[in-house]
Every structure is written in C-alpha cells, then in structure tokens.
Scaffold this active site. Structure first.
Site, PDB file in Angstrom:
ATOM      1  CE  LYS A  47      -0.219  -0.209   5.041  1.00 20.74           C
ATOM      2  NZ  LYS A  47      -0.918  -0.901   6.140  1.00 20.74           N
ATOM      3  CE1 TYR A 285      11.731  32.142   3.529  1.00 19.97           C
ATOM      4  CE2 TYR A 285      12.008  29.779   3.204  1.00 19.97           C
ATOM      5  CZ  TYR A 285      11.636  31.021   2.723  1.00 19.97           C
ATOM      6  OH  TYR A 285      11.155  31.138   1.454  1.00 19.97           O
TER       7      TYR A 285
HETATM    8  C1  LIG Z   1      -0.239  -1.889   6.803  1.00 19.61           C
HETATM    9  C2  LIG Z   1      -0.822  -3.200   7.141  1.00 19.61           C
HETATM   10  C3  LIG Z   1      -0.006  -4.329   7.270  1.00 19.61           C
HETATM   11  C4  LIG Z   1       1.509  -4.264   7.232  1.00 19.61           C
HETATM   12  O1  LIG Z   1       2.011  -3.675   8.404  1.00 19.61           O
HETATM   13  P1  LIG Z   1       3.605  -3.621   8.674  1.00 19.61           P
HETATM   14  O2  LIG Z   1       3.762  -3.092  10.043  1.00 19.61           O
HETATM   15  O3  LIG Z   1       4.178  -2.690   7.659  1.00 19.61           O
HETATM   16  O4  LIG Z   1       4.099  -4.988   8.491  1.00 19.61           O
HETATM   17  C5  LIG Z   1      -0.626  -5.552   7.448  1.00 19.61           C
HETATM   18  N1  LIG Z   1      -1.976  -5.647   7.516  1.00 19.61           N
HETATM   19  C6  LIG Z   1      -2.786  -4.579   7.424  1.00 19.61           C
HETATM   20  C7  LIG Z   1      -4.260  -4.757   7.509  1.00 19.61           C
HETATM   21  C8  LIG Z   1      -2.243  -3.317   7.236  1.00 19.61           C
HETATM   22  O5  LIG Z   1      -3.041  -2.246   7.165  1.00 19.61           O
END
Ligand SMILES: *Cc1c(COP(=O)(O)O)cnc(C)c1O
Length: 400
Positions: A47, A285
């Site tokens: 993702k 800045y």
């Molecule tokens: C993001 C996510 C993962 C992976 O999590 P990590 O800590 O990066 O391994 C797994 N399952 C779900 C439902 C997630 O949203």
C-alpha cells in the site's frame, strides 16, 4: 498523484533522487520466507506506493521471487497494479461504498467488516453472475477496521444469506506487536482470533486463509502466522516500533541463522552551490542558525516538498564524501543548507546521502524518524512524487 517509477534519472530532473535497491528487497523477502516456512503464504503489503518505494516496481520484483499475495489499502492502488500487469491475488484492506463493480472488474479480494458492505458486494457479484471471494476482518483489539466481536453474528448471518460472496479468509490486525512491553495484549488478540476461528468452524465456515501477522507478528509471534502473513515494513528493511534490542539492525531468526534486514531505499542529492561565509552570518528562514566561525556552506536541492522534513531544521545530518555534515538553518520547501567546513574537499557536484550508507557510515529512516517524532514508515511514505525513484539491481548498477 501516484509516484512515477522511473528506470533512469531523466536528464531533465534536478540531481535529487531515491534509489530502490531491488536486490535487498529480494533478500529481505527471502528471509521472511525462510522465517515463516513454505507452508505459510506471504501477502506482501505494498500500500501507499510500497511505503514510498514505488508499488509497481516492488510488486514486479516480489512477484518474481515468490510473493503469493499483495496487500493494498485502496481500490485505486490495486487497479494501478492490475494495469501494470500484476496477476497475483490482491487483498484490498479498504474498499469503500461505490467501488463494488471495480472489485469484480479487476479481480480484487476485498476485506469486509460490516454486514451492509457484504450485502452490497453480494448484489454486485450477483449482477455479474459471479461468486466473489472476500476476507472478513474481525477486530480483536486494534479498534480501527474489523467487525467488533459482538457484531460477528450479524456478519456470519450475512454470509449464510448471501450466495454470491464466499468467505475465503478470516483476518485480524495486531495493534502493538512491535512493542515487547505490550506482549500480553498481543497474546490476548491472538487468543481472541483463535476463538473466532473455532466459532466459525462450529457454524460450518472453513475459510481457506487465516491471518493476523504484520511485520512485528512475523518477527516475534509465530503463533500469529496462521497460514498467511502480511508483512510490509520488513520487506523494505524498516521497523515501526521501539528497537527490539540494543542492536542497530532489525534481526529475523530463520532456520539458517540470523538475518539483519537491509534498508531498500536510499535518498540522494548533489551539492549545487558552495560558499564561504564569515562568523556571525545568519542562514535560512527565521535566521535560526548563525555561524559561530568562518564556514563553508553547501546548498542542496531538496526540501520539505520532497519529504525531507522541516523538523530536521538545525538537527539533521547528511553524508558528504563519507563524512557527516550537519543541517544548518531551516529546511525550506526546495532547499536545505549543510555545513561542510570540516569536509574541506567537498565540491559542487558531490553526491550527498540523506538516507543510506557510504564508507561504513549510515543514516537510517529510523534516525530521521526519531528526530521528527515519528516512525520510519512516515519518512519513506513522505518522499514525494517530485523525487524520481531509480531502480538498482545490485550495489551501484541502475536498471533500464
Ligand atoms: C499496513 C498493514 C499491514 C503491514 O504492516 P507492517 O507493520 O508494515 O508490516 C498488514 N496488515 C494490514 C491490515 C495493514 O493495514
């Protein structure tokens, strides 16, 4: 805007880029495979553009080393993968109302967690004369998505009533498996999940997949592996929580011995401007930094729009010719200043490493995260689309 994964740094772009080391990605994946064994499937979580690494490139690479599934947050992320030719099953954690037809059209596996959602997917599948596989998420303690346990009954009745959705998987998400101080809570989540599995079996449901483990679950809780695991961060050599030990690296125990995960992303730029300034010169800045001595100051074409966070103002450090140079003054939208007084051979055009290793020295995303009061995931996710991703197959050799 999606990140464009570029095979080569285009000549039109500034000399600021991220390298995606696909060889390290493959090694991390193989270590996860060795840890969980051949009987547990791996859903590679890609993702958010694979945590900023570029989802299509990461998916292609992981498909070739044996990822069984891919996990994404949103339907539009899944569609981009299908359009790029990714054929493995895609588990979509967050299908929202109105996206049902896309789920069918692109052969996605939705995660469901309420009866109305199940009903909408059933209606859509019926209209397509199809039976849609879905994974039911139960909330065992995360409190985010997932059917609350007291509403499980309504979801199961929906599965009994609707004939065009099929319960292919049962899942939950661990909230604190990266924190040893909360091990008891994690064990409670795992126990609740196994109770739900038994309750489902008693009702005649036998989902093909049972899964709970994120990266932290893969690393520390074999009893949470079920028959599918969902690592994200581990693939990229990133860690989300407090350090599991005093060692610098994140280590996975495998039957072949310990494996230290390798960061897949490095972030680079070049010095574009170099000047000498007198003691007492304000920089940037707000004039937050005033030189205490005659100094050589290098200007770097990277700023907070690129994801080099403003919180690093006067606090971060970069590597120039294998030595650390401190960030001086405020990080601005497009520029950052570093003090190279103690690196007298620094020149315009020199490569600068903001995340990565050189000559035995390194700066990790975790180090930047700590300075910014966040986790490494937010650092790599935050590297913007303005920064081209350059795919590297082995140390130093760009693909393309
Ligand atoms: C993001 C996510 C993962 C992976 O999590 P990590 O800590 O990066 O391994 C797994 N399952 C779900 C439902 C997630 O949203």
């Amino acid at each position: 805007m999606p990140i464009t994964t570029l095979e080569r740094l285009p000549t039109a772009s500034r000399p600021t880029w991220a390298e995606i080391h696909l060889d390290r990605l493959a090694r991390n994946f193989r270590a996860i495979r060795a840890r969980v064994g051949e009987s547990v499937k791996i859903c590679a979580v890609i993702k958010a553009e694979a945590y900023g690494h570029g989802a299509v490139a990461v998916a292609r690479s992981l498909e070739s080393v044996g990822a069984d599934w891919f996990g994404v947050a949103a339907v539009e992320e899944a569609i981009a993968l299908r359009e790029a030719g990714i054929v493995r099953p895609i588990l979509c954690f967050g299908v929202t109302r109105g996206q049902e037809a896309l789920v069918l059209e692109y052969r996605l596996t939705p995660v469901v967690f309420d009866a109305a959602q199940i009903e909408r997917l059933d209606a859509c599948a019926r209209a397509h004369q199809a039976v849609l596989d879905v994974h039911l998420e139960v909330d065992t303690g995360m409190g985010r998505t997932g059917v609350p346990l007291r509403e499980l009954e309504a979801a199961l009745r929906a599965f009994e009533r609707f004939r065009h959705v099929r319960l292919d998987g049962l899942m939950t998400h661990l909230a604190a498996a990266d924190d040893p101080a909360q091990a008891e809570f994690t064990r409670t989540q795992i126990a609740r999940f196994h109770e739900v599995v038994r309750a489902l079996e008693a009702r005649g449901f036998h989902p093909t997949y049972r899964h709970l483990a994120n990266s932290a679950g893969v690393r520390a809780y074999p009893e949470a592996w079920g028959n599918l695991v969902r690592p994200g961060g581990l693939l990229y050599g990133l860690w989300s929580g407090p350090r599991p030990s005093s060692r610098a690296e994140i280590v996975l125990e495998t039957p072949m011995g310990e494996y230290a995960l390798q960061p897949v992303l490095s972030l680079h730029t070049r010095i574009v401007f170099l000047k000498e300034v007198e003691a007492g010169t304000p920089l940037g800045y707000g004039s937050t930094f005033v030189t205490a001595r005659r100094s050589r100051i290098a200007t770097l074409p990277i700023g907070y729009h690129d994801g080099y966070r403003r919180a690093l103002s006067d606090r971060g450090r970069v590597l120039v010719r294998g030595r650390f140079a401190p960030v001086v003054g405020r990080v601005s939208m497009d520029w950052t200043l570093v003090d190279v007084t103690d690196i007298p051979d620094a020149r315009v055009g020199d490569e600068v490493i903001l995340i990565g290793q050189a000559d035995g020295q390194g700066i990790t995303a975790e180090e930047l995260a700590e300075l910014c009061g966040t986790i490494s995931y937010e650092i790599t996710c935050g590297i913007s689309a303005r920064v081209p991703r350059v795919l590297v197959s082995a140390s130093g050799s760009a693909l393309g």
